[in-house]
Design a protein around this motif. Structure first.
Motif, PDB file in Angstrom:
ATOM      1  N   ALA A 224       0.801  -1.219   0.000  1.00 39.16           N
ATOM      2  CA  ALA A 224       0.000   0.000   0.000  1.00 39.16           C
ATOM      3  C   ALA A 224       0.839   1.278   0.000  1.00 39.16           C
ATOM      4  CB  ALA A 224      -0.931   0.000   1.205  1.00 39.16           C
ATOM      5  N   PHE A 225       0.302   2.279  -0.681  1.00 43.86           N
ATOM      6  CA  PHE A 225       0.812   3.642  -0.592  1.00 43.86           C
ATOM      7  C   PHE A 225      -0.274   4.457   0.096  1.00 43.86           C
ATOM      8  CE2 PHE A 225       0.946   8.002  -2.246  1.00 43.86           C
ATOM      9  CZ  PHE A 225       2.255   8.356  -1.947  1.00 43.86           C
ATOM     10  N   ILE A 226      -0.029   4.844   1.334  1.00 42.34           N
ATOM     11  CA  ILE A 226      -1.013   5.566   2.139  1.00 42.34           C
ATOM     12  C   ILE A 226      -0.593   7.023   2.256  1.00 42.34           C
ATOM     13  CG2 ILE A 226      -2.193   5.716   4.356  1.00 42.34           C
ATOM     14  CD1 ILE A 226      -2.832   3.199   2.759  1.00 42.34           C
ATOM     15  N   SER A 227      -1.473   7.918   1.809  1.00 43.21           N
ATOM     16  CA  SER A 227      -1.187   9.353   1.834  1.00 43.21           C
ATOM     17  C   SER A 227      -2.021  10.038   2.911  1.00 43.21           C
ATOM     18  CB  SER A 227      -1.491   9.966   0.467  1.00 43.21           C
ATOM     19  OG  SER A 227      -1.244  11.346   0.465  1.00 43.21           O
ATOM     20  N   VAL A 228      -1.373  10.902   3.684  1.00 43.82           N
ATOM     21  CA  VAL A 228      -2.055  11.619   4.762  1.00 43.82           C
ATOM     22  C   VAL A 228      -1.749  13.107   4.643  1.00 43.82           C
ATOM     23  CG1 VAL A 228      -2.473  11.752   7.243  1.00 43.82           C
ATOM     24  CG2 VAL A 228      -1.587   9.626   6.248  1.00 43.82           C
ATOM     25  N   ASN A 229      -2.788  13.928   4.590  1.00 41.74           N
ATOM     26  CA  ASN A 229      -2.615  15.377   4.635  1.00 41.74           C
ATOM     27  C   ASN A 229      -2.574  15.804   6.091  1.00 41.74           C
ATOM     28  OD1 ASN A 229      -2.702  18.152   4.513  1.00 41.74           O
ATOM     29  ND2 ASN A 229      -4.397  18.252   3.063  1.00 41.74           N
ATOM     30  N   MET A 230      -1.378  16.123   6.579  1.00 44.47           N
ATOM     31  CA  MET A 230      -1.228  16.416   8.001  1.00 44.47           C
ATOM     32  C   MET A 230      -1.951  17.697   8.406  1.00 44.47           C
ATOM     33  SD  MET A 230       0.351  13.732   8.613  1.00 44.47           S
ATOM     34  CE  MET A 230       0.404  13.984  10.380  1.00 44.47           C
ATOM     35  N   GLY A 231      -2.178  18.585   7.452  1.00 44.81           N
ATOM     36  CA  GLY A 231      -2.884  19.819   7.774  1.00 44.81           C
ATOM     37  C   GLY A 231      -4.359  19.610   8.019  1.00 44.81           C
ATOM     38  N   GLN A 265       1.504  -0.925   6.340  1.00 50.60           N
ATOM     39  CA  GLN A 265       2.444  -1.994   6.679  1.00 50.60           C
ATOM     40  C   GLN A 265       3.087  -2.591   5.424  1.00 50.60           C
ATOM     41  OE1 GLN A 265       4.669  -3.397   8.790  1.00 50.60           O
ATOM     42  NE2 GLN A 265       3.080  -3.842  10.304  1.00 50.60           N
ATOM     43  N   SER A 266       4.409  -2.637   5.436  1.00 45.60           N
ATOM     44  CA  SER A 266       5.240  -3.164   4.340  1.00 45.60           C
ATOM     45  C   SER A 266       5.238  -2.273   3.102  1.00 45.60           C
ATOM     46  CB  SER A 266       4.799  -4.583   3.934  1.00 45.60           C
ATOM     47  OG  SER A 266       4.922  -5.464   5.032  1.00 45.60           O
ATOM     48  N   GLY A 267       4.486  -1.161   3.168  1.00 45.71           N
ATOM     49  CA  GLY A 267       4.423  -0.249   2.032  1.00 45.71           C
ATOM     50  C   GLY A 267       5.036   1.093   2.357  1.00 45.71           C
ATOM     51  N   THR A 268       4.420   2.152   1.828  1.00 41.61           N
ATOM     52  CA  THR A 268       4.928   3.516   1.982  1.00 41.61           C
ATOM     53  C   THR A 268       3.872   4.392   2.619  1.00 41.61           C
ATOM     54  OG1 THR A 268       6.307   3.294   0.002  1.00 41.61           O
ATOM     55  CG2 THR A 268       5.859   5.523   0.763  1.00 41.61           C
ATOM     56  N   LEU A 269       4.271   5.162   3.620  1.00 39.50           N
ATOM     57  CA  LEU A 269       3.393   6.137   4.262  1.00 39.50           C
ATOM     58  C   LEU A 269       3.862   7.533   3.875  1.00 39.50           C
ATOM     59  CD1 LEU A 269       1.067   6.785   6.222  1.00 39.50           C
ATOM     60  CD2 LEU A 269       2.747   6.764   8.083  1.00 39.50           C
ATOM     61  N   PHE A 270       2.992   8.268   3.211  1.00 37.77           N
ATOM     62  CA  PHE A 270       3.335   9.618   2.764  1.00 37.77           C
ATOM     63  C   PHE A 270       2.635  10.652   3.630  1.00 37.77           C
ATOM     64  CE2 PHE A 270       2.196  13.174  -0.276  1.00 37.77           C
ATOM     65  CZ  PHE A 270       3.430  13.815  -0.157  1.00 37.77           C
ATOM     66  N   LEU A 271       3.416  11.466   4.308  1.00 38.51           N
ATOM     67  CA  LEU A 271       2.885  12.527   5.164  1.00 38.51           C
ATOM     68  C   LEU A 271       3.056  13.858   4.447  1.00 38.51           C
ATOM     69  CD1 LEU A 271       4.319  11.403   8.634  1.00 38.51           C
ATOM     70  CD2 LEU A 271       2.213  10.679   7.484  1.00 38.51           C
ATOM     71  N   ASP A 272       1.962  14.356   3.887  1.00 37.39           N
ATOM     72  CA  ASP A 272       2.007  15.622   3.162  1.00 37.39           C
ATOM     73  C   ASP A 272       1.869  16.789   4.139  1.00 37.39           C
ATOM     74  OD1 ASP A 272       2.208  17.274   1.012  1.00 37.39           O
ATOM     75  OD2 ASP A 272       0.218  16.868   0.201  1.00 37.39           O
ATOM     76  N   LEU A 309       8.857   5.805   5.163  1.00 40.45           N
ATOM     77  CA  LEU A 309       8.231   7.096   5.386  1.00 40.45           C
ATOM     78  C   LEU A 309       8.723   8.115   4.364  1.00 40.45           C
ATOM     79  CD1 LEU A 309       6.246   8.476   7.379  1.00 40.45           C
ATOM     80  CD2 LEU A 309       8.264   9.490   8.445  1.00 40.45           C
ATOM     81  N   VAL A 310       7.770   8.728   3.678  1.00 44.90           N
ATOM     82  CA  VAL A 310       8.057   9.813   2.739  1.00 44.90           C
ATOM     83  C   VAL A 310       7.214  11.002   3.175  1.00 44.90           C
ATOM     84  CG1 VAL A 310       7.970  10.565   0.332  1.00 44.90           C
ATOM     85  CG2 VAL A 310       8.475   8.174   0.874  1.00 44.90           C
ATOM     86  N   SER A 311       7.796  12.163   3.201  1.00 47.01           N
ATOM     87  CA  SER A 311       7.064  13.352   3.633  1.00 47.01           C
ATOM     88  C   SER A 311       7.312  14.497   2.675  1.00 47.01           C
ATOM     89  CB  SER A 311       7.458  13.740   5.063  1.00 47.01           C
ATOM     90  OG  SER A 311       8.867  13.832   5.185  1.00 47.01           O
ATOM     91  N   ALA A 312       6.507  15.560   2.829  1.00 50.47           N
ATOM     92  CA  ALA A 312       6.640  16.714   1.943  1.00 50.47           C
ATOM     93  C   ALA A 312       6.226  17.976   2.683  1.00 50.47           C
ATOM     94  CB  ALA A 312       5.784  16.539   0.687  1.00 50.47           C
ATOM     95  N   THR A 313       6.801  19.088   2.261  1.00 55.05           N
ATOM     96  CA  THR A 313       6.423  20.379   2.839  1.00 55.05           C
ATOM     97  C   THR A 313       6.809  21.498   1.893  1.00 55.05           C
ATOM     98  OG1 THR A 313       6.657  21.840   4.758  1.00 55.05           O
ATOM     99  CG2 THR A 313       8.613  20.653   4.062  1.00 55.05           C
ATOM    100  N   ASN A 314       6.029  22.570   1.949  1.00 52.41           N
ATOM    101  CA  ASN A 314       6.399  23.788   1.239  1.00 52.41           C
ATOM    102  C   ASN A 314       6.914  24.835   2.217  1.00 52.41           C
ATOM    103  OD1 ASN A 314       3.767  24.208   2.372  1.00 52.41           O
ATOM    104  ND2 ASN A 314       3.568  26.022   1.105  1.00 52.41           N
ATOM    105  N   ALA A 315       6.927  24.471   3.494  1.00 52.82           N
ATOM    106  CA  ALA A 315       7.399  25.387   4.543  1.00 52.82           C
ATOM    107  C   ALA A 315       8.891  25.196   4.780  1.00 52.82           C
ATOM    108  CB  ALA A 315       6.626  25.135   5.836  1.00 52.82           C
ATOM    109  N   SER A 316       9.501  26.178   5.405  1.00 54.26           N
ATOM    110  CA  SER A 316      10.905  26.068   5.806  1.00 54.26           C
ATOM    111  C   SER A 316      10.946  25.439   7.188  1.00 54.26           C
ATOM    112  CB  SER A 316      11.568  27.446   5.827  1.00 54.26           C
ATOM    113  OG  SER A 316      12.846  27.370   6.420  1.00 54.26           O
ATOM    114  N   LEU A 317      11.304  24.162   7.250  1.00 56.85           N
ATOM    115  CA  LEU A 317      11.357  23.488   8.546  1.00 56.85           C
ATOM    116  C   LEU A 317      12.440  24.080   9.432  1.00 56.85           C
ATOM    117  CD1 LEU A 317      10.789  19.757   7.512  1.00 56.85           C
ATOM    118  CD2 LEU A 317       9.121  21.464   8.276  1.00 56.85           C
TER     119      LEU A 317
END
Length: 476
Positions: A224-231, A265-272, A309-317
């Motif tokens: 699975a590729f699970i995408s989550v919009n953290m906002g 599980q066993s895949g990719t979790l994307f935290l946008d 875990l793959v994540s993304a942001t347009n903010a300056s962390l």
């Protein structure tokens, strides 16, 4: 010259032989003593060595076979001091093999010649008489860099075939610009690892799409590729959303829920939009990343998790950390590797292919004729600054289909007349700081010269060290 020959012999007698792979080096020098010394030295290092005595012979040899590196003199019989023959040879080599590393030699110490050689495409420079250890180190380094660059080129060429073979639907990724081809090559290479990846870039650049593409190229693609919009996650429901809960864990927990980590599980979790995670919940996410385990809300049972875990942001962390709104230790866990997705204005070669793609997509969706673009519309699309990036381009094309009343979409149908054209008034120099202006100019030059370091640094009048310091400073 005789000293070089003796030095090479002494080096062999001392038994200082390095273990190397079987790489091929071609030497071009009109002095037979130099060629003999270099052959003895390099063959002792297990290199496959060929030698010629003229630029013409070298070019002919390059047409017949591939080499790992070219070690060439800058001066030949026609001209023994200026280095012009060697500079012409460098440029000719690059037309035959742009990835071939070139190390130049000269018996005349001249900073000007060295700079000219690097501008013409040489990878490094060494003066005669050479130091054996330094020469071998330079050759080894440049061969490795050349092989890496060539491999990147192969990955780029394989990109289209790879995407066509994916079992999932069309990714929609269009990357004809050199800049984006390199980004895709990097993604494809990193996909084979299990490292955590952080995608950064402006809004609308397609970070979530590239995260999906990374998963599709990975060994986890069958999972699975699970995408989550953290906002979009409420702070009070963060644990339930991410880790799940058991029935009765809280008032509204009427059934057991599986959280996002368990689903992936066993895949990719994307935290946008990772920068939107509440500070109070960041420690809980950090624990899962460190220990690879968690408990559902209301349960004491520990669940082991194996996700990429793959994540993304347009903010300056970095700024969020400085303001106390993001944990630095969490950032270290998230960005094992950071991939910056360039804005659309920095990948002009992709604008029209993307526009054509959206035109066909929306024409099919609404069962309308695909009008095509008038010449003035093409010019306007390429000149626009695209603050909203690909998302904005998509909306504009969708709207233009309905506004167009002619055979082709014209500039008036796009609604860009009040927009600031890129490169004219699109950048506010009057209110920008010196650093902002420097960063903007470097960005423009990188785009103009397709990220080629030698050409870009030369156009800016910077030395290689100064150029790379600025790349590091501005995180290009």
């Amino acid at each position: 010259m005789l000293a070089d020959f003796v030095s090479a012999i002494c080096f062999l007698c001392n038994g200082a032989v390095w273990n190397t792979m079987k790489h091929s080096i071609i030497i071009a020098d009109d002095d037979p003593h130099i060629i003999t010394a270099l052959k003895l030295l390099l063959k002792s290092e297990s290199y496959d060595v060929s030698a010629v005595t003229s630029p013409e012979a070298l070019l002919q040899s390059l047409k017949q076979r591939d080499y790992s590196l070219a070690l060439i003199d800058l001066n030949y019989q026609k001209d023994t001091t200026s280095g012009n023959e060697g500079l012409d040879l460098i440029r000719a080599i690059k037309t035959l093999d742009e990835f071939l590393p070139i190390v130049v030699m000269t018996g005349f110490s001249s900073v000007d010649i060295a700079v000219a050689a690097m501008k013409s495409g040489a990878s490094d420079f060494i003066q005669k008489p050479w130091d054996n250890d330094r020469l071998l180190s330079i050759l080894q380094t440049q061969i490795r860099l050349g092989a890496s660059e060539k491999q990147g080129g192969r990955l780029v060429e394989q990109n289209t075939l790879l995407r066509n073979e994916l079992s999932s639907a069309d990714t929609g990724i269009i990357a004809e610009s050199v800049t984006m081809q390199r980004v895709l090559a990097q993604i494809e290479k990193l996909a084979l690892s299990d490292m955590n990846i952080l995608f950064t870039g402006e809004n609308g650049t397609g970070k979530s799409m590239f995260a999906d593409y990374l998963h599709s190229c990975s060994t986890r693609k069958s999972h699975a590729f699970i995408s989550v919009n953290m906002g979009a996650i409420n702070e009070n429901l963060f644990e339930s959303e991410m880790f799940g809960h058991v029935k009765g864990a809280f008032t509204d927990a009427k059934y057991t829920r599986i959280g996002r980590f368990e689903l992936a599980q066993s895949g990719t979790l994307f935290l946008d939009e990772i920068g939107n995670i509440p500070l109070s919940q960041q420690g809980k996410l950090l624990r899962v990343l460190e220990d690879h385990q968690f408990e559902k809300v209301g349960s004491s049972k520990t669940i082991q998790v194996n996700v990429r875990l793959v994540s993304a942001t347009n903010a300056s962390l970095t700024e969020l950390i400085r303001d106390g709104r993001f944990r630095q230790d969490l950032l270290y866990r998230l960005n094992t590797v950071e991939i910056k997705i360039p804005p659309l204005r920095d990948r002009v070669a992709d604008i029209m292919p993307l526009a054509q793609h959206f035109l066909l997509t929306f024409a099919s969706k609404y069962r309308l004729p695909s009008q095509g673009f008038a010449e003035d519309a093409c010019g306007a699309l390429k000149a626009y600054d695209w603050p909203g990036n690909i998302r904005e381009l998509s909306h504009i094309i969708e709207r233009a289909i309905f506004l167009c009343q002619d055979d082709h979409i014209g500039v008036k149908d796009l609604g860009l007349s009040d927009a600031k054209p890129c490169g004219e008034s699109g950048y506010d120099f009057d209110n920008a700081s010196l650093e902002d202006i420097e960063k903007y100019i470097i960005s423009q030059r990188l785009n103009r010269y397709d990220n080629k370091a030698i050409e870009t640094s030369a156009s800016l009048g910077l030395s290689r060290s100064s150029y790379y310091r600025r790349l590091e400073k501005y995180k290009f």
